[in-house]
Design a protein around this motif. Structure first.
Motif, mmCIF file in Angstrom:
data_model
loop_
_atom_site.group_PDB
_atom_site.id
_atom_site.type_symbol
_atom_site.label_atom_id
_atom_site.label_comp_id
_atom_site.label_asym_id
_atom_site.label_seq_id
_atom_site.Cartn_x
_atom_site.Cartn_y
_atom_site.Cartn_z
ATOM 1 N N GLY A 121 0.805 -1.223 0.000
ATOM 2 C CA GLY A 121 0.000 0.000 0.000
ATOM 3 C C GLY A 121 0.831 1.261 0.000
ATOM 4 N N LYS A 122 2.103 1.161 -0.346
ATOM 5 C CA LYS A 122 2.980 2.336 -0.356
ATOM 6 C C LYS A 122 2.533 3.331 -1.417
ATOM 7 N N TYR A 123 2.062 2.827 -2.533
ATOM 8 C CA TYR A 123 1.491 3.632 -3.621
ATOM 9 C C TYR A 123 0.740 2.703 -4.570
ATOM 10 N N LYS A 124 -0.054 3.277 -5.425
ATOM 11 C CA LYS A 124 -0.696 2.523 -6.499
ATOM 12 C C LYS A 124 0.196 2.613 -7.739
ATOM 13 N N LEU A 125 0.016 1.690 -8.659
ATOM 14 C CA LEU A 125 0.766 1.700 -9.916
ATOM 15 C C LEU A 125 -0.212 1.873 -11.080
ATOM 16 N N GLN A 126 0.006 2.899 -11.891
ATOM 17 C CA GLN A 126 -0.779 3.056 -13.113
ATOM 18 C C GLN A 126 0.117 2.740 -14.308
ATOM 19 N N TYR A 127 -0.326 1.797 -15.119
ATOM 20 C CA TYR A 127 0.489 1.309 -16.233
ATOM 21 C C TYR A 127 0.020 1.901 -17.551
ATOM 22 N N PHE A 128 0.994 2.345 -18.357
ATOM 23 C CA PHE A 128 0.723 2.856 -19.697
ATOM 24 C C PHE A 128 1.542 2.024 -20.697
ATOM 25 N N GLY A 129 0.865 1.353 -21.596
ATOM 26 C CA GLY A 129 1.558 0.518 -22.578
ATOM 27 C C GLY A 129 1.777 1.251 -23.887
ATOM 28 N N ALA A 130 3.003 1.183 -24.397
ATOM 29 C CA ALA A 130 3.369 1.851 -25.656
ATOM 30 C C ALA A 130 3.697 0.816 -26.726
ATOM 31 N N THR A 131 3.631 1.238 -27.991
ATOM 32 C CA THR A 131 3.969 0.340 -29.107
ATOM 33 C C THR A 131 4.776 1.064 -30.182
ATOM 34 N N PHE A 132 5.414 2.175 -29.839
ATOM 35 C CA PHE A 132 6.078 2.986 -30.862
ATOM 36 C C PHE A 132 7.292 2.289 -31.472
ATOM 37 N N LEU A 133 7.875 1.305 -30.777
ATOM 38 C CA LEU A 133 9.028 0.608 -31.335
ATOM 39 C C LEU A 133 8.650 -0.269 -32.530
ATOM 40 N N ASP A 134 7.382 -0.637 -32.629
ATOM 41 C CA ASP A 134 6.927 -1.335 -33.840
ATOM 42 C C ASP A 134 7.052 -0.439 -35.063
ATOM 43 N N ARG A 135 6.825 0.853 -34.850
ATOM 44 C CA ARG A 135 6.971 1.799 -35.960
ATOM 45 C C ARG A 135 8.445 2.076 -36.254
ATOM 46 N N SER A 136 9.254 2.102 -35.220
ATOM 47 C CA SER A 136 10.670 2.412 -35.391
ATOM 48 C C SER A 136 11.432 1.278 -36.063
ATOM 49 N N PHE A 137 11.093 0.039 -35.694
ATOM 50 C CA PHE A 137 11.844 -1.116 -36.197
ATOM 51 C C PHE A 137 11.004 -2.053 -37.055
ATOM 52 N N ASN A 138 9.766 -1.659 -37.333
ATOM 53 C CA ASN A 138 8.820 -2.484 -38.087
ATOM 54 C C ASN A 138 8.431 -3.728 -37.281
ATOM 55 N N GLY A 139 7.318 -4.295 -37.604
ATOM 56 C CA GLY A 139 6.845 -5.482 -36.912
ATOM 57 C C GLY A 139 5.641 -5.207 -36.038
ATOM 58 N N SER A 140 5.321 -6.178 -35.191
ATOM 59 C CA SER A 140 4.133 -6.052 -34.341
ATOM 60 C C SER A 140 4.364 -6.597 -32.938
ATOM 61 N N GLY A 141 5.637 -6.801 -32.555
ATOM 62 C CA GLY A 141 5.925 -7.387 -31.250
ATOM 63 C C GLY A 141 5.449 -6.575 -30.069
ATOM 64 N N SER A 142 5.585 -5.249 -30.149
ATOM 65 C CA SER A 142 5.117 -4.405 -29.042
ATOM 66 C C SER A 142 3.605 -4.525 -28.878
ATOM 67 N N LYS A 143 2.892 -4.520 -30.008
ATOM 68 C CA LYS A 143 1.426 -4.599 -29.954
ATOM 69 C C LYS A 143 0.968 -5.969 -29.463
ATOM 70 N N GLU A 144 1.596 -7.028 -29.972
ATOM 71 C CA GLU A 144 1.199 -8.373 -29.553
ATOM 72 C C GLU A 144 1.502 -8.586 -28.066
#
Length: 264
Positions: free
Chosen positions: A125-148
């Motif tokens: 209970g020290k703090y809550k965690l809010q997660y934000f998922g990104a996928t911009f590396l799929d655009r930088s290096f092509n592919g879909s690994g970040s999204k999958e």
């Protein structure tokens, strides 16, 4: 031989020749019909093959189709389109924001360093965690690994918050995390193999089905859009109630940075 017999024999011979010519003509006609019919079938087959190829070429790709797919948000999410992912005790006063991309090697190092400590902190209970998922590396290096990977994390979150955190740790582990230029996370069988390291996900038929079917691909796109609008330009990024924290290199540095942010 009489002239009469000679004439009869000649007439018979001509008749046999005529009959033979008729039989041969019929055979030739049948051959031509078979040839023409075969040609028509071949043309139709070719046309059908070309039509199928064109149809396949015009068929939208997996992630193009995901844009128009029905939005299914995982359990344990809140907000618009289920894109608010907050983990920990609700009465925790502070919120640590964590921005990560599945293919990010620095995120992997951060998770290997501080991931277990974050789990301890939010459980306490020290703090809550809010997660934000990104996928911009799929655009930088092509592919879909970040999204999958993000869609698979959605499937883990659908099981439980703990499964999500443990699976995220497994994805970023030294043994499993690829170089950012490699697109290993684009293969769902690899993502499922990694999930076997998480007790809640091992042999979990519902999780496997969601990853294989791409149940949360549309959700992953929505999550990625939230990141893109956040103003954050790199990963990992940490913020405490909106104030940026420099990414620590050790657990001790992480704890010191967190304690300072909690007092601020």
């Amino acid at each position: 031989m009489s002239n009469r017999n000679s004439k009869a024999n000649k007439d018979a011979a001509r008749e046999r020749m005529r009959a033979e010519r008729e039989r041969q003509a019929k055979k030739d006609k049948v051959r031509r019909q078979i040839f023409v019919a075969g040609g028509v079938v071949a043309v139709l087959a070719l046309a059908g093959g070309i039509g199928f190829a064109v149809m396949q070429a015009n068929k939208p790709g997996t992630w193009e189709a995901a844009k128009d797919a029905k939005l299914v948000a995982p359990k344990n999410t809140e907000g618009t389109n289920g894109t608010t992912v907050v983990l920990g005790k609700k009465d925790a006063k502070k919120t640590l924001e964590l921005y990560e991309d599945g293919r990010c090697p620095v995120c992997a190092v951060f998770e290997q360093t501080a991931g277990a400590q974050i789990k301890k902190d939010i459980d306490a209970g020290k703090y809550k965690l809010q997660y934000f998922g990104a996928t911009f590396l799929d655009r930088s290096f092509n592919g879909s690994g970040s999204k999958e990977a993000l869609a698979a994390l959605g499937a883990a979150l659908n099981v439980s918050p703990d499964a999500f955190l443990e699976y995220k740790g497994a994805l970023y582990s030294k043994a499993n995390h690829p170089e950012e230029t490699q697109d290993k996370f684009a293969k769902t069988d690899y993502l499922i193999k990694i999930a076997d390291e998480v007790p809640a996900l091992k042999n979990n038929a519902a999780f496997k089905k969601d990853v294989d079917a791409g149940t949360f691909r549309r959700w992953a796109l929505e999550m990625s859009a939230v990141f893109d609008k956040s103003g954050v330009t790199g990963t990992p990024t940490l913020k405490m109630d909106g104030k940026k924290i420099e990414t620590p290199q050790t657990v001790e540095a992480f704890n010191a940075a967190i304690d300072k942010a909690l007092k601020g």
